[in-house]
Design an enzyme around this catalytic site. Sequence first.
Site, PDB file in Angstrom:
ATOM      1  CG  HIS A  40      -1.852  -1.131   1.329  1.00 21.60           C
ATOM      2  ND1 HIS A  40      -1.728  -2.130   2.268  1.00 21.60           N
ATOM      3  CD2 HIS A  40      -2.932  -1.461   0.580  1.00 21.60           C
ATOM      4  CE1 HIS A  40      -2.713  -3.011   2.114  1.00 21.60           C
ATOM      5  NE2 HIS A  40      -3.451  -2.639   1.095  1.00 21.60           N
ATOM      6  CB  SER A 189      -4.474  -7.421   4.040  1.00 20.06           C
ATOM      7  OG  SER A 189      -4.139  -6.174   3.474  1.00 20.06           O
TER       8      SER A 189
HETATM    9  P1  AMP Z   1      -6.474  -3.977  -0.549  1.00 16.67           P
HETATM   10  O1  AMP Z   1      -6.358  -3.153   0.700  1.00 16.67           O
HETATM   11  O2  AMP Z   1      -5.930  -5.346  -0.417  1.00 16.67           O
HETATM   12  O3  AMP Z   1      -7.830  -3.909  -1.184  1.00 16.67           O
HETATM   13  O4  AMP Z   1      -5.500  -3.304  -1.586  1.00 16.67           O
HETATM   14  C1  AMP Z   1      -5.531  -1.921  -1.825  1.00 16.67           C
HETATM   15  C2  AMP Z   1      -4.631  -1.625  -2.984  1.00 16.67           C
HETATM   16  O5  AMP Z   1      -3.317  -2.064  -2.688  1.00 16.67           O
HETATM   17  C3  AMP Z   1      -5.047  -2.327  -4.272  1.00 16.67           C
HETATM   18  O6  AMP Z   1      -4.888  -1.442  -5.350  1.00 16.67           O
HETATM   19  C4  AMP Z   1      -4.084  -3.476  -4.343  1.00 16.67           C
HETATM   20  O7  AMP Z   1      -3.843  -3.917  -5.668  1.00 16.67           O
HETATM   21  C5  AMP Z   1      -2.836  -2.848  -3.751  1.00 16.67           C
HETATM   22  N1  AMP Z   1      -1.902  -3.868  -3.258  1.00 16.67           N
HETATM   23  C6  AMP Z   1      -2.183  -4.918  -2.449  1.00 16.67           C
HETATM   24  N2  AMP Z   1      -1.080  -5.669  -2.263  1.00 16.67           N
HETATM   25  C7  AMP Z   1      -0.090  -5.091  -2.973  1.00 16.67           C
HETATM   26  C8  AMP Z   1       1.303  -5.395  -3.191  1.00 16.67           C
HETATM   27  N3  AMP Z   1       1.875  -6.465  -2.640  1.00 16.67           N
HETATM   28  N4  AMP Z   1       2.018  -4.562  -3.977  1.00 16.67           N
HETATM   29  C9  AMP Z   1       1.442  -3.473  -4.550  1.00 16.67           C
HETATM   30  N5  AMP Z   1       0.141  -3.134  -4.374  1.00 16.67           N
HETATM   31  C10 AMP Z   1      -0.611  -3.934  -3.605  1.00 16.67           C
END
Ligand code: AMP
Length: 295
Positions: A40, A189
């Site tokens: 993030h 997460s």
């Molecule tokens: P989430 O909180 O899991 O819904 O993710 C929020 C944002 O963070 C989304 O755009 C995901 O694609 C991005 N994201 C999650 N994990 C990663 C990672 N390992 N590297 C880069 N971006 C990520």
Amino acid sequence: MLSPPIVTTVRELQARADGERAAGRRIALVPTMGALHAGHMSLVKAAREHADRVWMSIFVNPTQFNDAKDFDAYPVDLARDLALAAEHGVDLVFNPEARELYPEGAKTWVDVEGLTDALCGASRPGHFRGVTTVVSKLLLAARPHVAVFGEKDFQQCAVIRRMVADLGFGVEIIGAPTVREPDGLALSSRNVHLGPEARAQALALVRGLDAAEAAVARGERGRDALLARVEAEIGRAPLAEIDYAELRDPDSLEPAPAQLAGPALLALAVEFRPGPGGQGKRVRLIDNRVLAPAG
Ligand code: AMP
């Protein structure tokens, strides 16, 4: 504890957006569901390159969970998230209650057809409808110039790009590369729910991607042969159950041809059972890589 300013209502966020825009400042939005990690934070860094104000939303969106148990188990630690956001220079956090984004009697959905039929759309019915609906609401609330998403969720990026173009949101979508643990596991997460054995075996995803990439570099172009290699690699992890392992066109997400002629998206989703001692929960992980045959 340090925290960026927190906004909880759409109205206030829109008013702040209007103020920033009137002052000629550019806004970048980084949508998240909290449980923040370095992935993030890389989005925050990318956002900073495109805007004067970096705003993050933290909202565990109920409508994108097709499994109520997954929603209930989703890790939440707002105080920690706010401290991390402050540390990384986030200028504002939008943290609404569910009823703020889904008012009593809400009946409106945003649904992108076609691109959402396969991959995660097939294995998580309703997931993308929840994502596109909430992202629409977030874009209408924050009125950003750019919004940043992670390429780990490759299909999500493609779906959101399509939606923004179709509905004329007038926002630029930036895709940011996947951030990984030192051993290669993509940060997620959900990784906290992996027991020690499943954590070790979770490297099967990146090994599968590596095996396919190496085979392409040696000249293999056969789609089924490449997928067989990936499946064999993941099959070496006894706790792993493949949800999907597919090669698709990186733009249209249509199935790749039997013989790869250009770049192909290798997309994986694998579920890990808890270890034999019952440590950890059942966790579904995704990862992907665009394979680019030379010539
Ligand atoms: P989430 O909180 O899991 O819904 O993710 C929020 C944002 O963070 C989304 O755009 C995901 O694609 C991005 N994201 C999650 N994990 C990663 C990672 N390992 N590297 C880069 N971006 C990520």
